[in-house]
Structure formats: C-alpha cells, structure tokens
Design an enzyme around this catalytic site. Sequence first.
Site, PDB file in Angstrom:
ATOM      1  N   LYS A  50       0.784  -1.108  -0.031  1.00 28.79           N
ATOM      2  CA  LYS A  50      -0.143   0.056   0.041  1.00 28.79           C
ATOM      3  C   LYS A  50       0.889   1.389  -0.159  1.00 28.79           C
ATOM      4  O   LYS A  50       0.635   2.248  -0.620  1.00 28.79           O
ATOM      5  CB  LYS A  50      -0.930  -0.151   1.201  1.00 28.79           C
ATOM      6  CG  LYS A  50      -2.027  -1.082   1.110  1.00 28.79           C
ATOM      7  CD  LYS A  50      -2.856  -1.094   2.479  1.00 28.79           C
ATOM      8  CE  LYS A  50      -3.805  -2.648   1.997  1.00 28.79           C
ATOM      9  NZ  LYS A  50      -4.301  -2.927   3.427  1.00 28.79           N
ATOM     10  N   GLN A  94      -4.784  -1.587   9.697  1.00 30.16           N
ATOM     11  CA  GLN A  94      -4.542  -2.614   9.015  1.00 30.16           C
ATOM     12  C   GLN A  94      -5.250  -3.922   9.869  1.00 30.16           C
ATOM     13  O   GLN A  94      -5.109  -4.249  10.801  1.00 30.16           O
ATOM     14  CB  GLN A  94      -3.079  -3.162   8.939  1.00 30.16           C
ATOM     15  CG  GLN A  94      -2.650  -4.420   7.994  1.00 30.16           C
ATOM     16  CD  GLN A  94      -3.259  -4.406   6.594  1.00 30.16           C
ATOM     17  OE1 GLN A  94      -3.154  -3.118   6.024  1.00 30.16           O
ATOM     18  NE2 GLN A  94      -3.782  -5.479   6.149  1.00 30.16           N
ATOM     19  N   ASP A 117     -10.634   3.524   4.419  1.00 35.81           N
ATOM     20  CA  ASP A 117     -10.993   2.024   4.206  1.00 35.81           C
ATOM     21  C   ASP A 117     -12.415   1.905   4.176  1.00 35.81           C
ATOM     22  O   ASP A 117     -12.881   0.694   4.158  1.00 35.81           O
ATOM     23  CB  ASP A 117     -10.173   1.474   5.294  1.00 35.81           C
ATOM     24  CG  ASP A 117      -9.635  -0.170   4.922  1.00 35.81           C
ATOM     25  OD1 ASP A 117      -9.774  -0.311   3.548  1.00 35.81           O
ATOM     26  OD2 ASP A 117      -9.354  -0.842   5.682  1.00 35.81           O
TER      27      ASP A 117
END
Length: 283
Positions: A50, A94, A117
């Site tokens: 990422k 994450q 996200d």
Amino acid sequence: MLLDGAATAAQIREELKPRVQRLREAGIVPKLSVLIIGDDPASHTYVRMKAKACRGVGIESETFALPHDTTQQEAEELIARLNADESVHGILVQHPVPKHLDEIRLLNHLSPDKDVDGISPASLGALVAGVAKFVSCTPLGIVELLDRYHIPIEGQRAVVVGRSIILGKPLALLLLQRNATVTVCHTRTRDLPSVTREADILVAACGRAELITGDMIRPGAVVVDAGYNRVEGRSGDVGDVHFESASQVASYITPVPGGVGPMTIAMLLSNTVRAAEMRLRTQ
Ligand code: NAP
C-alpha cells in the site's frame, strides 16, 4: 474473458496522478497514515504494498508499526492524534489487529472524514443509509472493475458468498444500491451450489480455497474471485474459485492474482485522494 484487475488498477493510478498534482499545486499533499499492530508477516507485506502504491501516484504515506502488546488505549490515542492532524487525510488500521484488542472499538475512534478504508461502524452505517463518504476498498474495487468492463449490475441476480464486515456485507449493499437482486451466502446456507447457479454475477468472498467450482456456476455468469488463500504445497495465493473449471463456463472471470487485489489498493489510493480533495473544498 479475463477481468484484468491489474491493468484496470494501473489505469486508475494514472488517472489519479493529475488529481494529486492539482492538490499539491493547491498546497495539499495527500497523506495516508497506516497503523499496523503486531508482526503478522502477510499484513506487513500488504502494508508495504500500500505504501509503495501511494508513493507511485504522489500520495505521502506513513506507517506506524506498533508492537503486538500495544494496549487499546495506546492505539486509540494514536488514532485520536491522527484524527486531529491536519496533514493526514486518510487513516487505515490494518486488519486483523491482535486478539487482545477490540477492533470495532478502535475503528469507532476513526474520524468518518478520514476512514478511507470505509470499515468503521459509522462508515458502514452510512453505506446502509446510502450516504457513505468512503466505501470499503475491496467491495468498491469489485464494483469499479465491473463498471470499467461495462458489465451491467442493475436487474442482475448477484450472489455473494461471504458476509464479512469488510467484504461480503458492504459488497451486498453496494450491489443492492445499484439495483441488483442480491443473495448473501454463508456457512449456514443450505445447498450452496443451487444458490450460486442462479447468479448472473457471482462473487466468491469466503476465504476457502477453490470452494467455487465450474459446476456451481451458471454458463455465461460473471465470476469475481476476492479470495487470497495460502495453501500448503502450492506456490502463490489461491483464490476462492477453482479457476480452471470456472473459466470454462463463466463469461467473465477475475484471475488470482491480478484481479480483485490490485483493485483494492487502487480504491484505497482513490479514497485518499478524494479525502484530500474534500479537505481542499472546505478550506
Ligand atoms: P472472513 O472474515 O473469514 O469471512 C468469510 C465469510 O465466508 C464468512 O461470512 C463465512 O460465513 C463465509 N464462508 C466461509 N466458508 C464458507 C462456505 N464453505 N460456504 C459458504 N460461506 C462460507 O473473510 P474475509 O475477510 O471476508 O475474506 C474473504 C476472502 O477474501 C479471503 O480469501 C481473503 O483473503 C480475501 N480478501 C481479499 C482482499 C483483497 O484485497 N483482494 C481483501 C480482503 C479479503 P460465516 O459468516 O457463516 O462464518
């Protein structure tokens, strides 16, 4: 025909570059902060991918690698600090976090304006209400891939195998918003093949290597494989779809790798750029 996520993601990254350039000219450097807690090697690999993708389009990224024994309070304090930091436009925690931490409570601390996200309870609730600022990147990437191949969604019978908060559920909602008729399957679904065979668009998001085989697919259906599974004795990642048999019957199918994975990262970049653009508009 292959739904080439790698090529589509590359095209999206190219489209993002001039938008990043315009932001920079206006004095805003889009920035993504990533929190990774613990030492799961696969998660660290994803985070590195990422960060590299961010750099590739001119987004700044910073990674906070916290030790496994990080407390809930320490993680929440860092999120609060990043929420307040004007130079940060997107924050990503994450998944998964170590088991001693309450992940939902952590995500609850994310500012909806920075939840690029799209998986905080507030963002998911907004998706249900049809007013989401940011949608979870994998579902968003799947719908974007279908759109870029001009695959109709409206009126289609869509079957999603999997109901996780990051993938199956938001994807079902997105497809419903686009006027598909959606069925969601899970481990208690009776006679899964009879349901999957009804799909015009079949999405495998169950985390079970090659669960979906060709005989479970209606000829001509569009098949999207979100799965990434490590299987002992096999090199590389294995999808949730048995590609060899499925590709014989599907009209379109995503490969693994090179399908949904690159699209997920492209959507993270896209959401981060959008977050920075939203900031610019409110300045
Ligand atoms: P997850 O949290 O483990 O959820 C799996 C879902 O599949 C659950 O809802 C489960 O049902 C259902 N399921 C499991 N076995 C099943 C079976 N035999 N029949 C029907 N349903 C079944 O997984 P996830 O995080 O959503 O991830 C799913 C897959 O996508 C994984 O392979 C993961 O690696 C991959 N993934 C890829 C990306 C990407 O960027 N490409 C991103 C995220 C995830 P229950 O609810 O009943 O347990």
